[in-house]
Design an enzyme around this catalytic site. Structure first.
Site, short mmCIF file in Angstrom:
data_model
loop_
_atom_site.label_atom_id
_atom_site.label_comp_id
_atom_site.label_asym_id
_atom_site.label_seq_id
_atom_site.Cartn_x
_atom_site.Cartn_y
_atom_site.Cartn_z
N ASP A 52 0.73 -1.11 -0.12
CA ASP A 52 0.08 -0.03 -0.02
C ASP A 52 1.00 1.05 -0.23
O ASP A 52 2.24 1.27 0.37
CB ASP A 52 -0.91 -0.08 1.26
CG ASP A 52 -2.06 -0.86 1.06
OD1 ASP A 52 -2.48 -1.33 0.03
OD2 ASP A 52 -2.68 -1.11 2.12
N LYS A 79 -2.79 3.83 -3.64
CA LYS A 79 -3.55 5.05 -4.36
C LYS A 79 -2.35 6.32 -3.96
O LYS A 79 -1.97 6.49 -2.75
CB LYS A 79 -4.83 5.39 -3.71
CG LYS A 79 -5.39 6.49 -4.69
CD LYS A 79 -6.95 6.61 -4.00
CE LYS A 79 -7.60 7.73 -4.83
NZ LYS A 79 -8.83 7.74 -4.19
N MET A 186 -10.32 8.18 7.43
CA MET A 186 -10.66 8.68 6.37
C MET A 186 -11.91 9.87 6.46
O MET A 186 -12.63 9.69 5.67
CB MET A 186 -11.15 7.43 5.47
CG MET A 186 -10.03 6.44 5.21
SD MET A 186 -10.54 5.03 4.29
CE MET A 186 -11.34 3.92 5.71
#
Length: 278
Positions: A52, A79, A186
Site C-alpha cells: 500500500d 493510491k 478517512m
C-alpha cells in the site's frame, strides 16, 4: 545411485509444486519502529512485497534508511495523487497468482489488515484458491495516531469505551456521550457533516475534537477544537488527509488542547483514586 537430498532440493521441489505462501502484514502507521518483529521476518523472507502507499511505503523507506536490506521485488498497489489504486479484485488475483507460482508474498498493508484494510477479503481469496496464507497484525492508526498527540482513547474517570468508524459509515447510529470516544478514519472530506451529526446527540456542540494529520509523518500536525468549531478550523488551516479524528472528552488530556478545554490537571491526577461523582 543418487546421494541424499539437501534441504535446498526439497525447497526447489516445493516451489515447482506451487507451494507459495501469502503473508498479510500490518505495517502500522508508517514508522518502521512500530512494525512487529514477526512482520519484519516475513519481509526479510519475501520474494515479492505487494505494498500500500499509506504506512507501508513509509515503513519500507524507514527500514532502508536503517540499513535493512530486503531482497524482494516491490509491487505498488497503493493510491497516490493522480494515480488510481489497483482495484481490490485485481489485488486478490495478484496475491493468488504469485502464491500459486510458489512465491513467498508479503501483502504489506497500512495499519492492521483487519481494521478497514480489507484483509479479510484477501485472506478469503487465498483460502478459496488453496494458497497458504497467514495474518500478521499491525498497529492501527486508530490507536497509535491519537497516542502520538497525547490522547488515550480510554482513561479512568474520562472515557470507558471507544468506537472506530469511517466517516463514510452512517455515523448517526453512533450513540453515547463524551465518555464514549469516537475515532473517525478517512474523515476529512466529510468532517463538517460528521461534526454536525455527532453534535446532535448527547455529545453536544461543545464536545472536544482533535484532528491529527499525517501521524508519524513529516506533516504531522494536531488541531483541537469542538464539534461546533472543528470544520471551520480544518478549512482555515488547510487540513489534509491522511488524518485521524478523535471526538470525546479524552481530547482534553492532550497537551495540544487549549486552556479552555484542558480540564484535568494531570500533575495532580491520581489514577488509583476512584473518580469523584458530581
Amino acid at each position: 545411485m543418487t546421494g541424499p537430498r539437501s534441504s535446498s532440493d526439497e525447497r526447489s521441489d516445493e516451489t515447482k509444486r506451487g507451494a507459495g505462501k501469502v503473508w498479510l502484514v500490518g505495517a502500522g502507521p508508517g514508522d518502521a519502529g512500530l512494525l512487529t518483529v514477526r512482520g519484519l521476518r516475513a519481509l526479510e523472507a519475501a520474494d515479492v512485497i505487494v505494498a500500500d502507499r499509506l504506512g507501508a511505503r513509509a515503513v519500507l523507506d524507514g527500514l532502508a534508511a536503517d540499513g535493512v536490506e530486503l531482497r524482494a521485488e516491490v509491487v505498488d498497489v497503493g493510491k497516490r495523487p493522480g494515480h488510481h489504486a489497483v482495484p481490490q479484485d485485481a489485488i486478490n488475483a495478484l496475491l493468488v497468482h504469485l502464491g500459486q507460482e510458489g512465491k513467498t508474498v508479503v501483502r504489506l498493508k497500512g495499519g492492521d489488515p483487519y481494521v478497514f484494510g480489507r484483509g479479510g477479503e484477501e485472506l478469503h481469496a487465498c483460502q478459496e484458491a488453496g494458497v497458504a496464507v497467514e495474518v500478521v497484525p499491525g498497529i492501527t492508526s486508530a490507536i497509535s495516531v491519537p497516542a502520538i498527540a497525547g490522547i488515550p482513547l480510554t482513561h479512568r474517570g474520562v472515557a470507558t469505551a471507544f468506537t472506530v468508524a469511517t466517516a463514510h459509515d452512517q455515523i448517526e447510529s453512533l450513540g453515547g456521550g463524551r465518555d464514549h470516544t469516537v475515532v473517525l478514519l478517512m474523515g476529512i472530506g466529510t468532517l463538517a457533516n460528521s461534526a454536525i451529526t455527532l453534535a446532535r446527540g448527547e455529545r453536544g456542540a461543545a464536545c472536544p475534537v482533535a484532528v491529527v494529520e499525517d501521524g508519524y509523518g513529516p506533516r504531522q500536525r494536531v488541531t483541537v477544537g469542538t464539534l461546533a468549531t472543528i470544520a471551520h478550523q480544518a478549512a482555515e488551516r488547510g487540513i489534509r488527509s491522511p488524518a485521524v479524528v478523535v471526538v470525546g472528552d479524552v481530547v482534553r488530556l492532550s497537551p495540544y488542547a487549549p486552556a479552555e478545554l484542558a480540564t484535568l490537571d494531570l500533575s495532580q491526577y491520581d489514577p488509583l483514586t476512584p473518580p469523584r461523582r458530581a
